[in-house]
Enzyme design. Structure first.
Site, PDB file in Angstrom:
ATOM      1  N   TRP A 113       0.814  -1.218   0.000  1.00  0.00           N
ATOM      2  CA  TRP A 113       0.000   0.000   0.000  1.00  0.00           C
ATOM      3  C   TRP A 113       0.843   1.262   0.000  1.00  0.00           C
ATOM      4  CZ3 TRP A 113      -4.400  -0.384  -2.049  1.00  0.00           C
ATOM      5  CH2 TRP A 113      -5.110  -1.572  -1.946  1.00  0.00           C
ATOM      6  N   ASP A 194      -1.203   6.336   6.794  1.00  0.00           N
ATOM      7  CA  ASP A 194      -2.340   5.569   6.288  1.00  0.00           C
ATOM      8  C   ASP A 194      -2.655   4.519   7.361  1.00  0.00           C
ATOM      9  OD1 ASP A 194      -4.064   3.772   5.120  1.00  0.00           O
ATOM     10  OD2 ASP A 194      -2.845   3.401   3.332  1.00  0.00           O
ATOM     11  N   LYS A 218     -12.590  -1.737   7.009  1.00  0.00           N
ATOM     12  CA  LYS A 218     -11.926  -2.824   7.750  1.00  0.00           C
ATOM     13  C   LYS A 218     -12.377  -2.815   9.212  1.00  0.00           C
ATOM     14  CE  LYS A 218      -8.558  -2.056   4.328  1.00  0.00           C
ATOM     15  NZ  LYS A 218      -8.788  -3.223   3.478  1.00  0.00           N
TER      16      LYS A 218
HETATM   17  C1  LIG Z   1      -3.578   0.098   4.118  1.00  0.00           C
HETATM   18  C2  LIG Z   1      -4.457   0.381   2.941  1.00  0.00           C
HETATM   19  N1  LIG Z   1      -4.368   1.583   2.340  1.00  0.00           N
HETATM   20  C3  LIG Z   1      -5.133   1.899   1.284  1.00  0.00           C
HETATM   21  C4  LIG Z   1      -6.036   0.999   0.766  1.00  0.00           C
HETATM   22  C5  LIG Z   1      -6.849   1.382  -0.428  1.00  0.00           C
HETATM   23  O1  LIG Z   1      -8.145   1.605  -0.038  1.00  0.00           O
HETATM   24  P1  LIG Z   1      -9.357   1.720  -1.074  1.00  0.00           P
HETATM   25  O2  LIG Z   1      -9.574   0.365  -1.650  1.00  0.00           O
HETATM   26  O3  LIG Z   1     -10.472   2.200  -0.190  1.00  0.00           O
HETATM   27  O4  LIG Z   1      -8.963   2.727  -2.098  1.00  0.00           O
HETATM   28  C6  LIG Z   1      -6.175  -0.261   1.361  1.00  0.00           C
HETATM   29  C7  LIG Z   1      -7.159  -1.232   0.845  1.00  0.00           C
HETATM   30  O5  LIG Z   1      -7.275  -2.332   1.276  1.00  0.00           O
HETATM   31  C8  LIG Z   1      -5.366  -0.570   2.474  1.00  0.00           C
HETATM   32  O6  LIG Z   1      -5.451  -1.761   3.072  1.00  0.00           O
END
Ligand SMILES: Cc1ncc(COP(=O)(O)O)c(C=O)c1O
Length: 395
Positions: A113, A194, A218
């Site tokens: 991520w 994040d 989540k």
């Molecule tokens: C740590 C993390 N950041 C960002 C995201 C991206 O999120 P989204 O799918 O809502 O764009 C995720 C998705 O699982 C994630 O686990």
């Protein structure tokens, strides 16, 4: 399979408390005697605005968010925040340093991520610096992940970005790890976290950060909602700035538009906001983050304990105990030759299925098994998983 039997360990969207969904099922038809379902209300009605305010207040209590931070409820997922955090913080830098040349932006890469975030930054901006890339050390016990004091930091950084819990790799930074950054850097540079997959699972010190953001799907609620906690002095009007390096920012990504309009610049994701509010109320009633932190520790201890008890059957993806996620436990199942075996993993997943444990196949990019034990997973469910881990190893 019934809901009562099922242990859903999906990484997100993931399991939510049954009591919350039962209440939501009622309110989707008639919210508080209005004769209208909660997703049929006008987002400008006082009923919805009260709900939004209450949800924000409850989150402030849970996450200990001080007044000097704004809470924005936005759409676009965590993925939109890869660009929004960068662009808004470049604007904040330009506003503070009107005559400065193009700054750098520092990124810590610790898994899939944060890697997506840095890739997006590289698409949009020329001076992206890798402060630290720990991906090659994840599985290596002899190569510890460098402490923040050893990271390659830029003198003129407009931000430092990291992902507190890498949902795919299962790597989570220890609480308050970033407090080890040099003090002058921390004072100067806004830090972005994040926290999509570990928010409210343990304490996060908001005051150490410029921005903390998280997708709801989540630990909090349904997908479709992302919450951005941002220090108010970092929210500026990009259109009033001249800096050459600052590209125009799409309207929906400008934090100031969201802040000035109380997250109602356009139609907000009403249902996820509503469900998240119910989850916040439940968590507050159960003792808030201090209580759930303890439960999550016990859950993680049960599952890691079972995996570590059979090193000839399971191999954890994250070698360093201090960096193992308490939310996403990732591991390989070994074959008779002691190496990861897809066949053994399929057999393990099948046995889990027989015990109603579902959605545990590892992400396609890393393979193996991933068991996500977010807040809504009970200690008892984690213990059931631990007993199946032991049972498989005993076979
Ligand atoms: C740590 C993390 N950041 C960002 C995201 C991206 O999120 P989204 O799918 O809502 O764009 C995720 C998705 O699982 C994630 O686990």
């Amino acid at each position: 399979m019934t809901r009562e039997q099922t242990i859903n360990l999906g990484a997100g969207p993931s399991t939510l408390p049954t009591s919350v969904l039962t209440e939501a099922a009622r309110d989707i038809l008639d919210y508080q005697g209005t004769g209208m379902g909660v997703i049929e209300l006008s987002h400008r009605s006082s009923t919805f605005q009260n709900l939004l305010k209450q949800t924000e207040n409850d989150l402030r209590k849970l996450a200990d968010i001080p007044d000097e931070y704004a809470v924005l409820f936005v759409q676009g997922g965590g993925t939109d925040q890869f660009s929004a955090t960068l662009l808004n913080l470049l604007a904040a830098y330009a506003s503070r340093n009107p005559d400065a040349p193009t700054p750098a932006v520092d990124y810590v890469v610790s898994g899939a991520w944060s890697n997506k975030a840095i890739k997006e930054a590289q698409r949009l901006f020329p001076r992206v610096n890798v402060a630290c890339d720990v991906r090659k050390n994840i599985g290596d016990a002899s190569q510890p992940i460098p402490r923040p004091s050893q990271w390659n930091l830029s003198q003129d950084a407009a931000l430092l970005y990291y992902c507190d819990n890498e949902t795919i790799h299962g790597l989570e930074f220890p609480v308050d790890f970033i407090q080890e950054l040099p003090e002058d850097y921390r004072k100067r540079v806004p830090i972005v976290a994040d926290c999509s997959s570990n928010i409210l699972s343990r304490p996060v010190n908001i005051r150490d950060h410029g921005i903390v953001f998280f997708g709801a799907q989540k630990n909090i609620g349904p997908s479709g909602l992302t919450i951005v906690v941002v220090r108010r002095d970092l929210v500026v009007d990009p259109d009033a700035l001249q800096a050459q390096y600052l590209p125009p920012i799409p309207t929906m990504l400008v934090y100031k538009n969201m802040l000035d309009n109380g997250s109602l610049y356009n139609t907000p994701p009403m249902f996820p906001i509503y469900v998240s509010g119910l989850v916040f109320q439940k968590l507050l009633a159960e003792g808030g983050v201090p209580s759930i932190t303890k439960v999550n520790q016990d859950k993680a201890d049960a599952v890691y304990g079972a995996l570590l008890a059979s090193p000839n059957v399971y191999r954890l993806n994250v070698a360093h105990a201090d960096f193992r996620s308490k939310m996403n436990i990732t591991f390989r199942v070994l074959g008779e030759d002691g190496e990861p075996s897809e066949e053994a993993e399929a057999a393990f997943i099948k046995l889990c299925g027989e015990h109603h444990i579902v959605q545990i196949k590892g992400h396609r990019s890393v393979g193996g098994v991933r068991t996500s034990i977010y807040n809504a997973t009970s200690l008892e469910q984690a213990q059931t998983l631990a007993s199946v881990i032991n049972k498989f190893a005993g076979k």
